[in-house]
Design an enzyme around this catalytic site. Structure first.
Site, short mmCIF file in Angstrom:
data_model
loop_
_atom_site.label_atom_id
_atom_site.label_comp_id
_atom_site.label_asym_id
_atom_site.label_seq_id
_atom_site.Cartn_x
_atom_site.Cartn_y
_atom_site.Cartn_z
N CYS A 444 0.58 6.91 89.17
CA CYS A 444 1.20 8.03 89.87
C CYS A 444 2.33 8.51 88.97
O CYS A 444 2.36 8.16 87.79
CB CYS A 444 1.68 7.65 91.27
N ARG A 450 3.32 5.49 95.37
CA ARG A 450 1.89 5.57 95.60
C ARG A 450 1.09 4.53 94.83
O ARG A 450 0.31 3.76 95.41
CB ARG A 450 1.39 6.98 95.27
N ASP A 555 2.75 13.27 97.17
CA ASP A 555 3.89 12.40 96.94
C ASP A 555 4.91 12.56 98.08
O ASP A 555 5.42 13.66 98.30
CB ASP A 555 4.55 12.76 95.61
#
Length: 588
Positions: A444, A450, A555
């Site tokens: 990520c 994440r 995100d």
């Protein structure tokens, strides 16, 4: 001996002005940018281009790149162009100055001036007029403040770029016409809710800019311009400006504000007048070059050359004056201004005293004349304009092209969902790649929210029984950064402990040692495939096999805790889909 200078941010118009100024004086200009082809890099005055990691998204990688370039002594001086690259040079000035020449302000001075809340306080202390301002620490205090505000208000983050674990987050200027709109703005804009912000009274008069060059706190050169048109019309980037005499009070403002800070290098003080002949209110200070830099050069104050002389310790060839009444235009930006004025319902966005729509057309045509120079177009250096025009037309045609494709697919019976299904299954056969993989890398942006959670779930689902190792990293990670509190709570609710996790930056070795690479969204997919072409057939979206319509895992960083729970639910569904497609059940 040939003098080599690195000019950063080659996609900026200011970088083009610097490149042309120094190139015409025989300097070998090395243009740096994130992409191989940039505005300044297309100039005939550019001797060489270099591609570096994104200063916004990968600040630490950019920092390492700059240090290494300087250590190898490939250039003799560095001129940063934007806030982010100027901050990077200010922060490492003590290291860079051992090998190259730089002329940037002290880091403390730069941070104080670019923090709009600190700037307002400093300006008031110097007796400089500023708009009526309230400073909020995030959304706290909005309840007590909102009922007493006079609308409309200007709302902006304290900084134009907000540093986060995910890189530098750009911010914008917003307007709120009433309390309801103000509250919606804070609810929908994470950086306003999570960082310091300003509420200011709106000043609607003409804009003036004072450009200055300081030598260790001493003002050595100044220039002024007034804005004639902006994009958007309500106030923004200058698209047509004119050189005007420097007003002594504004010059004194610069001395009182920046002199005590030991300012070194260039600065722009931006003002708005409260009415055509009203008091100039200081709006902000830019501690770097500005978009209308070309106007100052053409009027007789060559700031890039003066800054390079200052950096090298040469005797300054500062002019005693400059030509007033010189006009400079950014043609494509001015075209955008005109289109915004002509769009139905947009007249309300125009400032008081602006011409009618017909008048706006006449003004645009009137200023298309030889004595009005352009910030990008140059007869002797046309390639930057050709590049800019090509990109402008491509961007303008993209929405129309998408609409035409959708209409055509509807006519021929090709629903848009088919394209989604095709993207989900990925033509490079996700299933086959994952079945044969023994080392999976999950990526990520910052490797704190994440990818660590997804990697832990994948390890639980695939790793123990099948001998698959799963690791995570971040495209722009700062090594050692811990997961935020909201991520820890959301992960713990799903049986995953992220407390031991420490962010790891993506490395070439990690890519080379992976059999499959999973990313969260399309920009990351494009970035990794472009940066590591040898691995492009091993890079896939984490949600490629998930039944959900949304292929991208958004995100949640900087948002409230519910956003983290939604993100982790999305990741869990994606991991479960992978396990099922591979014939293995994910563990609860």
């Amino acid at each position: 001996m040939e003098l080599k200078v690195l000019v950063t941010d080659g996609g900026e118009r200011a970088a083009l002005a610097v490149t042309r100024s120094l190139g015409r004086r025989g300097v070998s200009v090395v243009v740096g940018a994130e992409e191989p082809l940039s505005l300044a890099g297309a100039s005939r005055h550019c001797a060489r281009t270099v591609v570096y990691p994104s200063p916004d998204r990968e600040p630490e990688a950019f920092r390492r790149f700059l240090r290494e370039l300087v250590r190898r002594r490939e250039v003799d001086a560095v001129i940063p162009v934007t806030d982010v690259t100027t901050f990077a040079v200010c922060r490492d000035e003590h290291v860079l100055a051992r090998d190259v020449a730089v002329a940037v302000p002290p880091l403390e001075a730069f941070e104080q001036v670019t923090d709009k809340a600190c700037l307002v306080e400093s300006a008031r202390g110097c007796g400089i007029a500023v708009p009526r301002t309230h400073v909020l620490d995030g959304a706290a205090g909005l309840d007590a403040l909102a009922p007493g505000l006079q609308y409309p208000v200007v709302v902006k983050a304290a900084r134009s770029r907000v540093p986060t674990a995910e890189g530098w987050l750009p911010t914008s200027v917003h307007y709120a016409r009433d309390e309801a709109e103000l509250r919606r703005l804070y609810e929908r804009t994470p950086y306003l809710a999570a960082h310091r912000s300003l509420l200011q009274s709106r000043v609607v008069g003409p804009g003036t800019g004072l450009f200055a060059l300081f030598d260790r706190g001493e003002l050595v050169a100044s220039f002024a311009h007034r804005r004639l048109r902006e994009k958007p019309p309500s106030g923004g980037v200058s698209v047509l400006c004119e050189s005007v005499p420097v007003e002594p009070p504004l010059r004194e403002d610069a001395r009182r504000l920046l002199g005590p800070l030991g300012w070194h290098g260039v600065a722009m003080l931006e003002y708005k007048r409260d009415g055509p002949a009203g008091t100039p209110n200081l709006i902000e200070v830019n501690g770097r070059f500005w978009g209308s830099l070309q106007l100052a050069v053409e009027a007789g104050v060559d700031f890039p050359w003066l800054l390079l002389q200052l950096a090298l310790g040469w005797r300054l060839d500062a002019p005693r004056g400059f030509r007033t009444g010189v006009r400079n235009r950014w043609l494509l930006g001015d075209l955008d201004h005109l289109l915004l004025r002509l769009r139905p319902g947009r007249d309300a966005a125009a400032p008081a005293g602006a011409p009618s729509r017909a008048g706006a057309v006449r003004a645009f045509v009137r200023d298309t004349r030889p004595d009005v120079s352009d910030q990008v177009w140059s007869r002797e250096d046309p390639r930057p304009f050709v590049l800019e025009l090509r990109r402008y037309l491509r961007a303008a045609a993209a929405p129309a092209g998408r609409r035409l494709r959708l209409r055509w697919r509807a006519l021929v019976g090709y629903p848009a969902r088919h394209a989604v299904e095709r993207a989900r299954r990925d033509p490079r056969d996700v299933v086959a790649a994952l079945r044969s993989a023994r080392r999976i890398l999950v990526l990520c942006h910052g490797n704190i929210v994440r990818s660590p959670f997804a990697a832990r779930l994948l390890a639980q689902a695939l790793g123990d029984a099948c001998g698959v190792s799963v690791a995570s990293a971040g495209i722009a990670a700062s090594a050692g950064t811990a997961a935020p509190t909201a991520a820890l709570a959301a992960a713990a609710a799903r049986g995953v402990d992220l407390r031991p996790h420490a962010a790891a930056p993506l490395t070439d070795e990690a890519v080379a040692g992976s059999d499959a690479i999973l990313v969260m969204d399309l920009p990351q997919l494009r970035h990794v495939r472009r940066r590591y072409p040898q691995a492009r057939r091993r890079v896939f979206l984490l949600s490629s096999l998930a039944p959900a319509t949304d292929l991208e895992v958004r995100d949640p960083f900087g948002r409230e805790e519910p956003a983290f729970h939604a993100c982790y639910d999305h990741i869990a569904a994606a991991v479960t889909s992978i396990a099922h497609r591979l014939g293995r059940e994910a563990r609860p």
